[in-house]
Structures are given as structure tokens and as C-alpha cells.
Design an enzyme around this catalytic site. Structure first.
Site, short mmCIF file in Angstrom:
data_model
loop_
_atom_site.label_atom_id
_atom_site.label_comp_id
_atom_site.label_asym_id
_atom_site.label_seq_id
_atom_site.Cartn_x
_atom_site.Cartn_y
_atom_site.Cartn_z
N TYR A 73 0.94 -1.36 -0.21
CA TYR A 73 -0.10 0.15 0.10
C TYR A 73 0.92 1.31 -0.01
CZ TYR A 73 -5.13 -0.76 0.07
OH TYR A 73 -6.22 -1.21 -0.30
N GLU A 75 -0.81 4.80 -0.58
CA GLU A 75 -1.42 5.99 -0.59
C GLU A 75 -0.56 7.33 -0.30
OE1 GLU A 75 -4.68 3.79 1.22
OE2 GLU A 75 -5.88 5.23 0.18
N ASP A 250 -6.91 14.47 -24.04
CA ASP A 250 -7.08 13.30 -23.74
C ASP A 250 -6.45 12.58 -24.95
OD1 ASP A 250 -7.63 10.37 -23.16
OD2 ASP A 250 -9.55 10.71 -22.78
N THR A 279 -3.89 6.81 -21.50
CA THR A 279 -3.42 5.61 -20.96
C THR A 279 -2.24 5.10 -21.39
OG1 THR A 279 -4.60 4.64 -23.16
CG2 THR A 279 -6.09 4.70 -21.16
N LYS A 282 -2.20 1.79 -25.02
CA LYS A 282 -2.56 1.81 -26.50
C LYS A 282 -1.12 1.88 -27.36
CE LYS A 282 -7.31 3.22 -25.48
NZ LYS A 282 -7.33 3.74 -24.02
N ARG A 288 -1.38 -1.82 -18.83
CA ARG A 288 -2.72 -1.08 -18.66
C ARG A 288 -2.68 -0.23 -17.46
NH1 ARG A 288 -7.25 -2.37 -21.22
NH2 ARG A 288 -5.98 -3.62 -22.18
N1 DSN Z 1 -11.91 1.15 -24.93
C1 DSN Z 1 -11.01 2.38 -25.48
C2 DSN Z 1 -11.02 2.37 -26.89
O1 DSN Z 1 -11.11 1.04 -27.56
O2 DSN Z 1 -10.87 2.95 -27.60
C3 DSN Z 1 -11.36 3.44 -24.90
O3 DSN Z 1 -11.70 3.57 -23.72
#
Ligand code: DSN
Length: 488
Positions: A73, A75, A250, A279, A282, A288
């Protein structure tokens, strides 16, 4: 379950040794989980992965997550935790943040968000804290929300819910977390959305400016999950400045293209936005998770309070993997990768267009391609299922002004980050386009029980599916996934 390709051979590498040993240890506790982990790898190795939001992280990134950092933990922030014993969590979080800052040219990085929605919630609440809560506290001579009376607290709580946001509409390619009603962001903010021009399918910045002038949002969100074009963030910042809005970008989908310096200048979020979220899994090819970046000192003290504001204990094991991924993305080879992702998307769009598919906006300048599958006489739902049965993994997606709604849709969204990671090039993309179009051209919609055209059902011969699978297998054999892991 897919079975392991019998032509795969075992290899003697540190990665193969690590995964063999890990699976043996897991199998001793629960053999079915080890089986499912193997099954997932077999599946991924046997399919053409064209999901625009997915990728293949390196074994180093994956391995950095599988350890005892998960047990801790932590925080708080490095050096300022609510738990003792955080010496190495502090080090790994600081390292991840330092790599992120260097990678994106940011003065500040917060690497705790567990996902994209968490990163966006941290950003929204940071802006609310900076622009609504802090002035309220000052105006009431209070240092902390706990210093407010019940009546004052109620007034502040109400004013959180009275704030406005503008984001890109869902059918134009925006994201649920940008103020849409099914998501918490839409329940919190009074939201209006901008779309794209009906003819060009591109963002109409004059229309965005007109909406912003009329609606006067606290936050203007730029970013998308299904728009195949670059956004001019310098123009978005001018619009935000004119109406006194905070510009939030974003960049979840295209963070890898920013890191790899494909998107620069006006198209780079960092020099233009007040706050940037992403994120990490991607196009950036990490674990993730999520991040928040900013070059605005007046915002960073609020972002730093993401925990406890929005988040619980950070996933220290994922922060370790973020540090590895950001270090990888700082290598020159990542810029080469990012450019190849974009080149491959352009080649894929061209390959589909020349076989009769209509490409939304007429092309792409990022990692994704949106295909209007009405050009093949199909709905997105039919196209997605037909392709899946042929070993091609895509997702159905709305297109601008979609007549088929968000469930059936008229489009499929394709992305090249994953296939580029395993080494495919622009010539391979023409083969992928051929495989994909051969399936779509041969899928024939059927009728419902009542005789109406079905939006979901179709006929597709086994021969077409099997031919597509054989062609995909040849491409995947030439570009294997995790060759350093080999047969397990
Ligand atoms: N689920 C993601 C996507 O496929 O673009 C975005 O949240």
C-alpha cells in the site's frame, strides 16, 4: 480454446525461461489459470489484431508487473505517504514520473491512475479543485474543506455540479468519459459536444469556437477514440483561452505518436494544453494504466492529490511497468515504430479504399482507420462478427451521423499499433486489406424471422473464412508474436 501452433519450437532465452518457470509456479497453485494464460497467448498469436486501442507490451513491461510491488500500500505521493515502508515504491514512482516527463517534455507527471477513466477523473477534479474549490476556500477564509460550515460545504458541493464542459460527440469519435450521460463525467458536468463537418468529416474549429463562446465551459476537452485525424491543439487552446476554459487533451489513443514525435508543434498536446491525460497501454505500448501530465504549476498541486481525491492505493507493480515502458519509448527505435504505425495506417486505408471500402474522412493521419462498411452492404455488427469468424479482430464503431446507432453501427475501427509491433510493414498492410475485404465482400446480410433485413445476421461461407485464416496465418508466421518466448 485455441491450441498452440504445433510448428512453434521452444527457445532458450531469458524470456522463455521466465515464462516457463512462472507458468509452472502458477500451475502448481491453480492449473486452470496457467492454461488460460497459455490459451490467451495462443489466441493472440493466431489472430490479426486490428483493435486500435490494443498493442503488445514487451516481456520486460509484462514481467515488471508480476511481483511483490503488488503487495504494498502506498497512498500519497513519493516522500509523503500514508503508509510506512514505501522506500522502493517511492523510487519506482519517481522513476516512472521522470521518464514520463522526459518522454513528453512535461514539467510534471502523475503516474498513479489505474486507467484512462481514472486519469480523466483526476484531471476533472484537479480543475474543479483549482478553479472552484480553491477560490471558494479563499473567499471563506478556510484552508481546508473540513474548515467549512455545513451550509458553506453544501454551497460548494452544489457549485461542483453546476460546471460546464465541452467534448467531442460520441458519433464523431469522442469518448464516453468526456461528459456523456452514461458516464460519471456526464452526471457531474453540464456538457455540450462538438462534432465534425457533415461533408469533410473533419473537426470544424469555427463551429467549436462558436459553441465555446455560447456555452462558456469550464473545461474544453480535445481528444478522441475513433477519429482518424490529427487535432490542432494550438487552435483548441486559442478557443479555450478566448472563453476562459481549461484545455484538457486526452491523448490516450495517440500517446505513442506524441512520444514518437510524429505529432509535433500544434499537434503536440503538451505545449498547448493546460492538462493532458492518457492511458499507457495503447499506442504507447506500456502496461494497462493511466497518466496525467501538465506544464501548468498552478494545477500540479491539485493533480498530486489524485489520491485520495479519486484514487485509492496506487498499483505500484504497474507503476514499475510504466517506468520500463517509458524507458523503452525514450529509445530512438520507438520514434521509428511510431512513424511506421502511421505509415501502416495510411497503407491499410489505401488498400481498403482501392477494394471498394469507404474510409471516413477519406484517409488517416494517425494510427486508426474508420471504415464505413455500408460500402460492403453491412452493418458494423455484421462486419465485426464476420471478421472475427475469419480470425481478424476489429471492433464495430459508430461513424459520424451514423444511421444505425451505437449498437449495430455502420463502421468498423481498425488500428495498426499491434501489427506494427510484430513487424508488419506497408506491403503487409495491403495483404491485411485484401484479407479483410475478401471477408466483407463475401458476407451477405440475411433477414430476420419477420422477413426484415437483419442488422446482425449474415451468411459467410466456411471457404471464405478458412482462406482468410490461412492467409492471416502466413502473415503471422512471417511476423511472429513474442518470438523470444517461443513455444510454452
Ligand atoms: N476502450 C478504449 C478504446 O477502445 O478506444 C477507450 O476507452
Amino acid at each position: 480454446m485455441t491450441v498452440q501452433d504445433p510448428t512453434l519450437t521452444a527457445v532458450e532465452t531469458p524470456e522463455a525461461d521466465a515464462y516457463r518457470a512462472a507458468l509452472e509456479v502458477i500451475a502448481a497453485a491453480e492449473p486452470t489459470v496457467a492454461d488460460h494464460i497459455r490459451g490467451e497467448l495462443d489466441n493472440q498469436r493466431s489472430q490479426l489484431k486490428l483493435i486500435a486501442s490494443e498493442n503488445y507490451a514487451s516481456p520486460a513491461v509484462l514481467l515488471a508487473m508480476g511481483n511483490w510491488f503488488s503487495d504494498k500500500y502506498a497512498e500519497g505521493t513519493p516522500g509523503h505517504r500514508f503508509y510506512a515502508g514505501c522506500e522502493f515504491v517511492d523510487k519506482v514512482e519517481t522513476l516512472a514520473a521522470d521518464h514520463a516527463k522526459a518522454l513528453f517534455g512535461a514539467d510534471y507527471a502523475y503516474v498513479q491512475p489505474h486507467s484512462g477513466i481514472d486519469a480523466n477523473l483526476v484531471a476533472f477534479w484537479s480543475v474543479l479543485a483549482q478553479r472552484v474549490e480553491a477560490p471558494f476556500l479563499t473567499g471563506h477564509d478556510a484552508k481546508h474543506v473540513n474548515d467549512l460550515t455545513e451550509a458553506e460545504w453544501e454551497e460548494l458541493r452544489q457549485s461542483f455540479g453546476n460546471q460546464r464542459m465541452i467534448g467531442m460527440s460520441l458519433d464523431a469519435g469522442g469518448h464516453l468519459t468526456h461528459g456523456f450521460r452514461p458516464n460519471i463525467s456526464g452526471k457531474l458536468f453540464d456538457q455540450r459536444s462538438y462534432g465534425v463537418d457533415r461533408d469533410t468529416e473533419m473537426v470544424d474549429y469555427d463551429a467549436v469556437a462558436a459553441l465555446a463562446r455560447e456555452f462558456k465551459p469550464l473545461i474544453l476537452v480535445a481528444g478522441y477514440s475513433a477519429h482518424p485525424r490529427k487535432i490542432n491543439f494550438a487552435t483548441m487552446r486559442e478557443i479555450a483561452d478566448e472563453v476562459g476554459a481549461t484545455l484538457m487533451v486526452d491523448m490516450a489513443h495517440f500517446a505513442g505518436l506524441v512520444a514518437g514525435k510524429v505529432f509535433t508543434g500544434d499537434f503536440d498536446p503538451l505545449p498547448n494544453a493546460h492538462i493532458v491525460t492518457s492511458t499507457t497501454h495503447k499506442s504507447l505500448r506500456g502496461p494497462r494504466g493511466g497518466i496525467v501530465l501538465s506544464n501548468q504549476p498552478e494545477l500540479t498541486e491539485f493533480i498530486d492529490k489524485g489520491c485520495p481525491m479519486v484514487l485509492g492505493g496506487p498499483l505500484s507493480h504497474v507503476m514499475a511497468a510504466k517506468a520500463v515502458a517509458f524507458a523503452e519509448a525514450r529509445q530512438p527505435s520507438f520514434a521509428d515504430y511510431a512513424q511506421r504505425v502511421v505509415d501502416n495506417a495510411a497503407a491499410l486505408a489505401e488498400g481498403i479504399a482501392k477494394r471498394g471500402g469507404r474510409i471516413v474522412t477519406g484517409g488517416t493521419d494517425n494510427h486508426l482507420v474508420l471504415v464505413d462498411v455500408r460500402s460492403f452492404g453491412l452493418t458494423g455488427r455484421q462486419a465485426e462478427t464476420a471478421l472475427e469468424s475469419s480470425g481478424v479482430i476489429v471492433n464495430r464503431n459508430s461513424i459520424p451521423f451514423d444511421p444505425n446507432g451505437a449498437w449495430y453501427t455502420s463502421g468498423i475501427r481498425l488500428g495498426t499499433p499491434a501489427l506494427t509491433t510484430i513487424g508488419m510493414d506497408t506491403a503487409d498492410m495491403d495483404d491485411v486489406a485484401e484479407i479483410l475485404c475478401s471477408v466483407l465482400q463475401n458476407a451477405t446480410p440475411t433477414t430476420t424471422g419477420a422477413g426484415a433485413p437483419s442488422l446482425a445476421k449474415f451468411d459467410l461461407s466456411d471457404e471464405v473464412c478458412n482462406t482468410a485464416r490461412t492467409r492471416s496465418a502466413a502473415l503471422l508466421a512471417a511476423n511472429p508474436l513474442y518470438p523470444q518466448i517461443g513455444a510454452l
